[in-house]
Scaffold this active site. Structure first.
Site, PDB file in Angstrom:
ATOM      1  N   ARG A  39      11.959  58.915  61.434  1.00 34.90           N
ATOM      2  CA  ARG A  39      12.754  57.853  61.008  1.00 34.90           C
ATOM      3  C   ARG A  39      11.792  56.815  60.078  1.00 34.90           C
ATOM      4  NH1 ARG A  39      13.070  52.011  61.109  1.00 34.90           N
ATOM      5  NH2 ARG A  39      15.132  51.155  60.611  1.00 34.90           N
ATOM      6  N   THR A  52       8.735  42.910  63.255  1.00 25.02           N
ATOM      7  CA  THR A  52       8.103  43.522  61.656  1.00 25.02           C
ATOM      8  C   THR A  52       7.244  42.105  61.411  1.00 25.02           C
ATOM      9  OG1 THR A  52       9.808  45.039  61.000  1.00 25.02           O
ATOM     10  CG2 THR A  52       8.697  43.652  59.330  1.00 25.02           C
TER      11      THR A  52
HETATM   12  N1  ASP Z   1      13.126  46.404  59.354  1.00 22.27           N
HETATM   13  C1  ASP Z   1      12.447  47.091  60.377  1.00 22.27           C
HETATM   14  C2  ASP Z   1      12.715  48.646  60.390  1.00 22.27           C
HETATM   15  O1  ASP Z   1      14.067  48.766  60.282  1.00 22.27           O
HETATM   16  C3  ASP Z   1      12.215  46.350  61.522  1.00 22.27           C
HETATM   17  C4  ASP Z   1      12.426  45.076  61.818  1.00 22.27           C
HETATM   18  O2  ASP Z   1      12.181  44.363  60.696  1.00 22.27           O
HETATM   19  O3  ASP Z   1      12.616  44.425  62.771  1.00 22.27           O
HETATM   20  O4  ASP Z   1      11.973  49.318  60.432  1.00 22.27           O
END
Ligand code: ASP
Length: 301
Positions: free
Chosen positions: A194, A166
């Site tokens: 999702r 992210t």
């Molecule tokens: N938090 C993000 C999600 O669950 C993924 C991530 O931050 O790595 O979509």
């Protein structure tokens, strides 16, 4: 002051020297891009959107170009932005053609009466704004295709798949105002529309008058703990330092429930914390001296 992250899903054994060098260059460029706006009198909102656009455009991070694949082999992108001074916020989720989802989230915040738009509706709104749409091939890289193939094999074998990633930024501008922004492709092999924490205001992204946070990690746990709001509420209402507040949630509440990840947290006094409990977290910070600092591993300052 500007802090950025490129995700807490870095795995040391998977990192080669060339990727490490390239990601450090990309993080440095994002810091400089956002900081130049702050130095020119731009707002915290300007700085976080510019930094996140730079990270979305870099193929090394799970956001924009280089986003991870869903179970069905497409990319569904989420993003959010929040202005701490006004508590205005904008978010989009499940978009498949928006080159820079953070810019669409900003348009939702500034030019619509809503906070969160999803999928086809968000893209219809994008077409009424000056927002670039692209063919989905734009987002796709060979590395992410391989990760999906690996994830499908691992889950068929009953093994745990944990591909995080992210990007995000938090900034404090010359008026003492804070902002936060986060953008992601979510988690590899995600299904059924999702949506993770990143676009949910208060979970992966939050800013108020005293604190701004962008999170990265296993989104379901950030949703269940309302992580970004929990950290900022600790700072605002319990008068905890950003370090203690971030530690209590990121290294306390989330692992206690079985989750993991990290965050970047910035206070209105310029204090900041970059906690994580994974192998590494791509991260960087830049302050008054305009000197960019970039780190990946826990043993780096
Ligand atoms: N938090 C993000 C999600 O669950 C993924 C991530 O931050 O790595 O979509």
């Amino acid at each position: 002051m500007l802090l950025i992250h490129g995700g807490a899903g870095v795995i040391r054994k998977d990192m080669d020297a060339e990727t490490e060098r390239a990601t450090r260059v990309a993080l440095t460029a994002a810091l400089r891009r956002g900081h130049a706006l702050l130095a020119a009198g731009g707002s915290a909102v300007d700085a976080v959107s510019a930094a996140v656009v730079a990270l979305e455009d870099a193929p090394y991070f799970n956001a924009g170009k280089g986003a991870v694949f869903t179970h069905d082999g497409v990319n569904e992108l989420d993003a959010a932005i929040m202005d701490g001074a006004s508590l205005r916020a904008g978010a989009v989720c499940g978009v498949q053609h928006v080159r820079n989802p953070v810019l669409l989230a900003r348009a939702v915040m500034e030019r619509s009466e809503h906070v969160m738009l999803a999928g086809a509706g968000a893209e219809a709104f994008a077409r009424t704004q000056d927002i670039a749409l692209v063919d989905p091939e734009y987002f796709r890289t060979g590395k992410r295709r391989q990760e999906l193939a690996d994830a499908l094999r691992q889950s068929a074998a009953g093994e745990e798949v944990d591909h995080y990633g992210t990007v995000g930024a938090v900034a404090l501008d010359g008026h003492g105002h804070l902002a936060a922004a986060t953008s992601t492709g979510g988690m590899t092999d995600k299904r059924w529309g999702r949506i993770g924490d990143s676009p949910v205001i208060g979970a992966g992204t939050y800013a108020n008058a005293v604190c701004a946070m962008s999170g990265t990690g296993w989104g379901e746990f950030y949703l269940r703990t309302a992580a970004a709001h929990a950290v900022c509420a600790r700072v605002q209402l319990l008068h905890q330092s950003v370090t203690d507040a971030a530690d209590a949630v990121i290294n306390g509440d989330i692992p206690r429930l079985g989750g993991s990840g990290g965050a970047i947290v910035l206070g209105a006094d310029g204090s900041f914390a970059l906690p994580f409990n994974t192998d590494g977290m791509y991260r960087g910070w830049i302050g008054d001296d305009a000197e960019p600092h970039v780190a990946i591993w826990p043993d780096e300052c």
